[in-house]
Design an enzyme around this catalytic site. Structure first.
Site, PDB file in Angstrom:
ATOM      1  N   HIS A 173     -14.954  26.229 -20.660  1.00  0.00           N
ATOM      2  CA  HIS A 173     -14.802  27.003 -21.882  1.00  0.00           C
ATOM      3  C   HIS A 173     -13.348  27.134 -22.323  1.00  0.00           C
ATOM      4  O   HIS A 173     -13.060  27.257 -23.503  1.00  0.00           O
ATOM      5  CB  HIS A 173     -15.571  28.313 -21.776  1.00  0.00           C
ATOM      6  CG  HIS A 173     -17.042  28.030 -21.879  1.00  0.00           C
ATOM      7  ND1 HIS A 173     -17.812  27.751 -20.779  1.00  0.00           N
ATOM      8  CD2 HIS A 173     -17.829  27.814 -22.953  1.00  0.00           C
ATOM      9  CE1 HIS A 173     -19.026  27.429 -21.182  1.00  0.00           C
ATOM     10  NE2 HIS A 173     -19.069  27.461 -22.492  1.00  0.00           N
ATOM     11  N   CYS A 233     -23.765  17.928 -30.423  1.00  0.00           N
ATOM     12  CA  CYS A 233     -22.873  19.068 -30.646  1.00  0.00           C
ATOM     13  C   CYS A 233     -22.020  19.363 -29.407  1.00  0.00           C
ATOM     14  O   CYS A 233     -21.271  20.316 -29.378  1.00  0.00           O
ATOM     15  CB  CYS A 233     -23.651  20.309 -31.074  1.00  0.00           C
ATOM     16  SG  CYS A 233     -24.792  20.891 -29.817  1.00  0.00           S
TER      17      CYS A 233
HETATM   18  C1  PEP Z   1     -23.410  21.519 -24.432  1.00  0.00           C
HETATM   19  O1  PEP Z   1     -23.873  21.829 -23.335  1.00  0.00           O
HETATM   20  O2  PEP Z   1     -23.000  20.374 -24.717  1.00  0.00           O
HETATM   21  C2  PEP Z   1     -23.270  22.522 -25.503  1.00  0.00           C
HETATM   22  C3  PEP Z   1     -22.916  22.173 -26.729  1.00  0.00           C
HETATM   23  O3  PEP Z   1     -23.471  23.825 -25.176  1.00  0.00           O
HETATM   24  P1  PEP Z   1     -22.405  24.752 -24.383  1.00  0.00           P
HETATM   25  O4  PEP Z   1     -21.109  24.001 -24.308  1.00  0.00           O
HETATM   26  O5  PEP Z   1     -22.293  26.001 -25.161  1.00  0.00           O
HETATM   27  O6  PEP Z   1     -23.095  24.919 -23.067  1.00  0.00           O
END
Ligand code: PEP
Ligand code: MG
Length: 556
Positions: A187, A481
């Site tokens: 993150h 995404c």
């Molecule tokens: C993913 O896992 O690629 C995603 C877009 O969700 P997050 O990064 O919020 O887990």
């Protein structure tokens, strides 16, 4: 000249002086002031320290913007409250505690009371601890906790950043980020990209970097050069012009590829709209659920969703329902102490024990959609089976939300996409988790960064299978995404695999659209075949780059 290397996670080059993240403020020892100490003066020192902390926080709040300004104002207001300092001063006078210890103990009492009250009150315990640490640091001459503010732009070097610290990260002063931990889809990395801060994670030897050292960070190549030559610094300054996105996204032969943005709140949505995003491909709704001890009310949720929808009137916004669990624990939804939280009750799975939380969220989404001009799509995170997809679509339908879809981020969902997508209207591939689960490599772990890349042919095969399944299920649109969508070299590969939209940090829109504009759909397909036929991630990247010299010509 020494160059450290790590994993490039947010492109751009920046040169500046290192400022390291301060160590946490330690608990002061249980000590009494020596005989003969002027107790009144010792007690008064607490007031002076509290005032200095308050003034500093208010001044910083005034200079900051957005979330950072809000966080700093709340903390400043708490530091200005005289109750804590008064109790601490009494402890010095009556119990002869040292000022630092007295502040610590007085704060513990307040923390205990707030936690006992629960709910919104318990959330403030964290703010009290922060104020406590700042006053103790002021009294003992330590560096205050949190993102440093040396009064000039700097390169932040940290072990890793806690979510609470990232909220106050300001791209105007933090010109680059270097961490010893973290993976490419951690993150911290996602946030750096969202803010457009050049960043390199999992840098071996970052812990050796000292305050004041001059470094050149290349977030595209993953290097941190110590004492760079003056010409290199100048070149970095000149070369940092961000490519603008004029839209719409399309290949050289005019095949449309929607270029969308990932957002997490109204402010990031407005920034994405200003950057030209054609819509929102992923609205992570977790932000308002995290860091609190109870669920936000339906009214609060409606307001937060409407704030994002208003930035994209007339355009598509894909709202993802709560993705709680693993690295995003939400205490009122997820269980404590699961042995493997990434494989536990997370994402849509939490709706089995807490169907009411999903119901209230869908109610809020429907209400916000009704009052807005945006085209609202809703999707669930962490879907593994067709039945989960069917149940989710039924709940959306009950709330009048016609465009229900799923994230494809579990390998099982990619492999069974044909059946999963018969139940819903669209899919969005979450390459961050899809990579984590395909490679069995924790996305937060810097040591596994080599494995944690969507260039892995095994991951690309899953994306290809998901696209084939979507075609067999009646031609459902499949977006990406995850962070892979914003990699300008990988974007044409994804399009070649059959992906119809790409959603990314707004800073990446210009580069991705520039590459797509040079490449026909047939060429994208040829690039995809090259990547799929490669032995490993390194070979796939090399083969695609060799076949796409435009990347070098565009400086990417
Ligand atoms: C993913 O896992 O690629 C995603 C877009 O969700 P997050 O990064 O919020 O887990
Ligand atoms: Mg995910």
């Amino acid at each position: 000249m020494t160059t450290l290397t790590g994993v490039p996670v947010s492109p751009g080059r920046a040169a500046g002086v290192v400022v390291t993240m301060p160590a946490p403020v330690p608990e002061p020892p249980l000590a009494r002031v020596p005989e003969g100490t002027d107790l009144d003066a010792a007690a008064a020192s607490i007031d002076t320290a509290a005032r200095a902390v308050t003034d500093d926080l208010f001044a910083r709040a005034e200079r900051a913007t957005g979330t950072a300004a809000e966080v700093l104002t709340v903390t400043a207001a708490m530091a200005a409250d005289p109750t804590l300092a008064a109790d601490a001063a009494r402890r010095v006078r009556e119990d002869r505690e040292t000022p630092a210890r007295a502040v610590w103990d007085a704060a513990q009492v307040v923390v205990g009371q707030l936690e006992a009250l629960g709910g919104m009150m318990a959330e403030r315990a964290r703010d009290v601890r922060d104020v406590r640490d700042r006053i103790v640091a002021q009294l003992t001459g330590l560096r205050p906790p949190g993102i440093p503010e040396p009064g000039h732009p700097f390169v932040l070097v940290a072990g890793d950043l806690a979510p609470a610290d990232t909220a106050t990260l300001d791209p105007a002063t933090t010109i680059a980020l270097v961490t010893e931990g973290g993976g490419p889809t951690s993150h911290t990395a996602i946030l750096a990209r969202a803010l457009g801060i050049p960043a390199v994670v999992a840098v071996a030897g970052a812990g050796e970097l000292r305050d004041g050292a001059m470094v050149l960070v290349d977030g595209g190549r993953g290097t941190v050069e110590l004492d760079p030559a003056e010409e290199a610094v100048e070149a970095a300054r000149r070369g940092n012009v961000q490519r603008t996105f004029m839209g719409p996204g399309q290949t050289a032969d005019g095949v449309r590829v929607e270029l969308l943005a990932n957002v997490s709140d109204g402010a990031s949505a407005r920034a994405a709209a200003a950057a030209g995003a054609e819509g929102v491909g992923l609205f992570r709704t977790e932000l308002m659920f995290l860091g609190r001890t109870d669920e936000p009310s339906v009214d609060d949720q409606v307001a937060a969703y409407a704030d994002v929808l208003d930035a994209f009137a007339g355009r598509k916004v894909v709202i993802r329902t709560l993705d709680a669990g693993a690295d995003k624990p939400v205490p009122y939804v997820t269980a404590d102490g699961e042995p493997n939280p990434a494989l536990g009750v997370r994402g849509l799975r939490t709706a089995v024990a807490h169907p009411d939380v999903l119901e209230r969220q869908l109610e809020a989404v429907a209400a916000a959609a009704k009052g807005s001009q945006a085209e609202v799509w809703v999707m669930a995170p962490m879907v593994a089976t067709p039945d989960e997809a069917r149940r989710f679509a039924a709940r959306c339908d009950a709330h009048g939300l016609a465009q229900a879809g799923v994230m494809v981020e579990i390998p099982a969902a990619a492999l069974q996409a044909r059946w999963v997508l018969e139940e819903v209207a669209f899919a969005s591939v979450g390459t961050n988790d899809l990579t984590q689960y395909a490679m069995a490599a924790d996305r937060e772990l810097g040591a596994l960064a080599e494995l944690s890349t969507s260039w892995q042919p095994a991951v690309l095969r899953l994306v290809a299978t998901a696209c084939e399944g979507a075609r067999a299920a009646g031609g459902r649109p499949v977006g990406v995404c995850g962070e892979a969508a914003g990699d300008p070299a990988l974007a044409p590969v994804l399009v070649g695999l059959g992906v119809t939209s790409l959603s990314m940090a707004p800073a990446a829109l210009g580069d991705v659209s520039a590459v797509l504009a040079t490449t026909t759909l047939d060429r994208c397909r040829a690039l995809a075949a090259l990547a799929l036929d490669s032995r490993d991630a390194w070979a796939a990247r090399k083969a695609v780059r060799a076949a796409l010299p435009e990347l070098d010509e565009l400086g990417l």
